[in-house]
Design an enzyme around this catalytic site. Structure first.
Site, PDB file in Angstrom:
ATOM      1  N   GLU A   1      -7.268   0.762  -9.065  1.00  0.00           N
ATOM      2  CA  GLU A   1      -7.127   1.317 -10.420  1.00  0.00           C
ATOM      3  C   GLU A   1      -8.081   0.613 -11.364  1.00  0.00           C
ATOM      4  OE1 GLU A   1      -3.261   1.339 -12.315  1.00  0.00           O
ATOM      5  OE2 GLU A   1      -2.329   2.155 -10.509  1.00  0.00           O
TER       6      GLU A   1
ATOM      7  N   GLU B   1       1.573  -2.948  -8.026  1.00  0.00           N
ATOM      8  CA  GLU B   1       1.698  -3.972  -9.068  1.00  0.00           C
ATOM      9  C   GLU B   1       3.070  -4.624  -9.198  1.00  0.00           C
ATOM     10  OE1 GLU B   1       0.434  -2.301 -12.776  1.00  0.00           O
ATOM     11  OE2 GLU B   1      -1.619  -2.082 -12.111  1.00  0.00           O
TER      12      GLU B   1
HETATM   13  C1  GCO Z   1      -0.265   0.336 -14.025  1.00  0.00           C
HETATM   14  C2  GCO Z   1       0.115   1.494 -13.229  1.00  0.00           C
HETATM   15  C3  GCO Z   1      -0.304   2.798 -13.815  1.00  0.00           C
HETATM   16  C4  GCO Z   1      -0.612   2.832 -15.271  1.00  0.00           C
HETATM   17  C5  GCO Z   1      -2.021   2.421 -15.574  1.00  0.00           C
HETATM   18  C6  GCO Z   1      -2.362   2.456 -17.040  1.00  0.00           C
HETATM   19  O1  GCO Z   1      -1.288  -0.251 -13.767  1.00  0.00           O
HETATM   20  O2  GCO Z   1       0.459   0.003 -14.952  1.00  0.00           O
HETATM   21  O3  GCO Z   1      -0.306   1.413 -11.931  1.00  0.00           O
HETATM   22  O4  GCO Z   1       0.796   3.558 -13.488  1.00  0.00           O
HETATM   23  O5  GCO Z   1      -0.404   4.092 -15.789  1.00  0.00           O
HETATM   24  O6  GCO Z   1      -2.233   1.141 -15.132  1.00  0.00           O
HETATM   25  O7  GCO Z   1      -1.551   1.580 -17.760  1.00  0.00           O
END
Ligand code: GCO
Length: 448
Positions: free
Chosen positions: A354, A166
């Site tokens: 994710e 990200e």
């Molecule tokens: C993000 C990260 C994760 C977070 C998850 C929840 O997307 O910010 O990859 O480390 O913990 O997304 O916020």
């Protein structure tokens, strides 16, 4: 919906990140990362907690992988801590760090779990931040050296790689809003960081592919589906700008389209930090793109936020169903974003790297009844299946997260795990959602 609806090769797993789970922040020659410094600075983490211990995954990984195995979770996404491997940021390799990740990778493989390695999930060595971090072009050399070291030591066994986690999140929150490490804010910090991260994204992918031609090389993006808060022209334009910044900013230079310069006017400020030829260097045809999405946001015009002139009308204020992060539960967001990625006509393969939800879970008589999470996961999975059936090449789904962990500036409170963690005793308790997902994967609850 059953597992087989997604096809036999669909990748199922869970995702984690080094700083959020490992703890052992000073063990075996590791140097501090920007997240160690940030969490140790008063006022930065809402709960004043740090990741010093986190889930103690550094020492408990074998039990955790046993649990993962017993839940039939075939793929595991984790990240490596740059500061364990190159404590000076570059140069000297710390053998103890290499040994740790070798043990972790081997422990996955002996249990039949496929490792997916993210090279950079936000924990930049503090020594490199002291020299300007992503604001400086000089970050590119140590970053590429770090990737080469990872490839050299782990490339024989790790077949799936992600360069970044990200980029918009870590530059937006860390260099523009100042709410994540390294805590910098303002356009003068953000624009050079965007330039160098976009460059590292293209160059890093190419480098890993050259070193590991047989491996699947990817990188991931944060996304939120954006709708305007009203039918008014101002809100509609605000939504387009927010979409450009949140969903397109790093993707389009990678695809050879340059930085977005239609709905939002950022490109000249970023270009200022680039050299001729850089735009071509940013382009790379990744084997897969990791899409990460949790919610949709509603955008409103705002005169107070420079550059995007938009703000987010929070889910709780809109009175819609939301998670503990105040993120709306809106399953169609993932369908919309998958269709959006596919609409470029350039992306071969997408893995949802994710997706998940935080709810205030608690252990009652040895169980965690998290029906809201199970419902969330089912509905989002249903929307992924819908996109897939319509021809979007989405070939995997990883839930954030395997277990509750350190949720950055929020501390330990938002619990995203399929497995509950008691952060005092470190006891793990599989939540009902984890049991449900396990049954789904083993075909025991065929129709859900
Ligand atoms: C993000 C990260 C994760 C977070 C998850 C929840 O997307 O910010 O990859 O480390 O913990 O997304 O916020």
């Amino acid at each position: 919906m059953k597992r087989s609806d997604f096809g036999p090769d669909f990748v199922w797993g869970t995702a984690t990140a080094s700083y959020q789970i490992e703890g052992a922040w000073q063990a075996d020659g590791k140097s501090p990362s920007i997240w160690d410094s940030f969490s140790h600075t008063a006022g930065k983490i809402k709960t004043a907690e740090t990741g010093d211990r986190a889930c103690e995954f550094y020492t408990r990984y074998e039990e955790d992988l046993d649990l993962m195995r017993s839940l039939h979770l075939p793929h595991f996404r984790f990240s490596t801590a740059w500061t364990r491997i190159l404590p000076d940021g570059h140069g000297r390799v710390n053998q103890a760090g290499i040994d740790y990740y070798n043990r972790l990778i081997d422990a996955c493989l002996t249990r039949g779990i496929e490792p997916w390695l993210t090279a950079y999930h936000w924990d930049l060595p503090q020594v490199l931040q002291d020299r300007g971090g992503w604001k400086k072009r000089s970050i590119l050399e140590p970053f590429e050296e770090y990737l080469s070291v990872l490839a050299r030591y782990f490339g024989d066994r790790v077949k799936n790689w992600m360069v970044f986690n990200e980029p918009m999140a870590f530059t937006g929150l860390g260099y523009f809003a100042g709410v994540h490490a390294p805590g910098l804010w303002g356009p003068w910090n953000f624009f050079p960081a965007v330039a160098h991260v976009a460059l590292a994204q293209g160059r890093g992918g190419r480098l890993l592919k050259n070193l590991l031609p047989q491996a699947q090389i990817g990188t991931t993006f944060s996304n939120s589906w954006i709708d305007p808060a009203s039918d008014g022209w101002l809100d509609q334009q605000a939504a387009l700008r927010l979409h450009a910044v949140m969903n397109r900013l790093y993707l389009e230079p990678l695809l050879g389209l340059g930085f977005p310069n239609d709905d939002v006017w950022l490109k000249p400020w970023i270009d200022f930090h680039l050299k001729s030829g850089d735009e071509k260097d940013m382009v790379f045809d990744y084997d897969f793109i990791g899409v990460q999405l949790y919610t949709r946001e509603k955008a409103r015009f705002s005169a107070l936020t420079p550059l995007v002139w938009a703000d987010i009308h929070k889910a709780s204020l809109r009175g819609v169903k939301h998670t503990e992060m105040d993120w709306e539960v809106y399953p169609q967001a993932i369908y919309n974003i998958l269709k959006f990625y596919h609409s470029y006509g350039k992306i071969k393969k997408i893995i949802v790297t994710e997706n998940g939800a935080a709810f205030p879970d608690s252990v009652v008589n040895g169980r965690v009844h998290d029906a809201d999470r199970t419902a969330y996961l089912k509905e989002y999975m249903g929307q992924i299946l819908r996109a897939r059936q319509e021809g979007v090449p989405v070939e995997g789904y990883m839930i954030w997260s395997f277990m509750d962990n350190f949720e950055w500036a929020e501390g330990f409170r938002p619990r995203f795990g399929l497995v509950h963690v008691d952060f005092d005793s470190q006891k793990r308790t599989v939540k009902d959602s984890g049991l449900w997902f396990s049954d789904f994967l083993s075909g025991r609850n065929a129709n859900v």
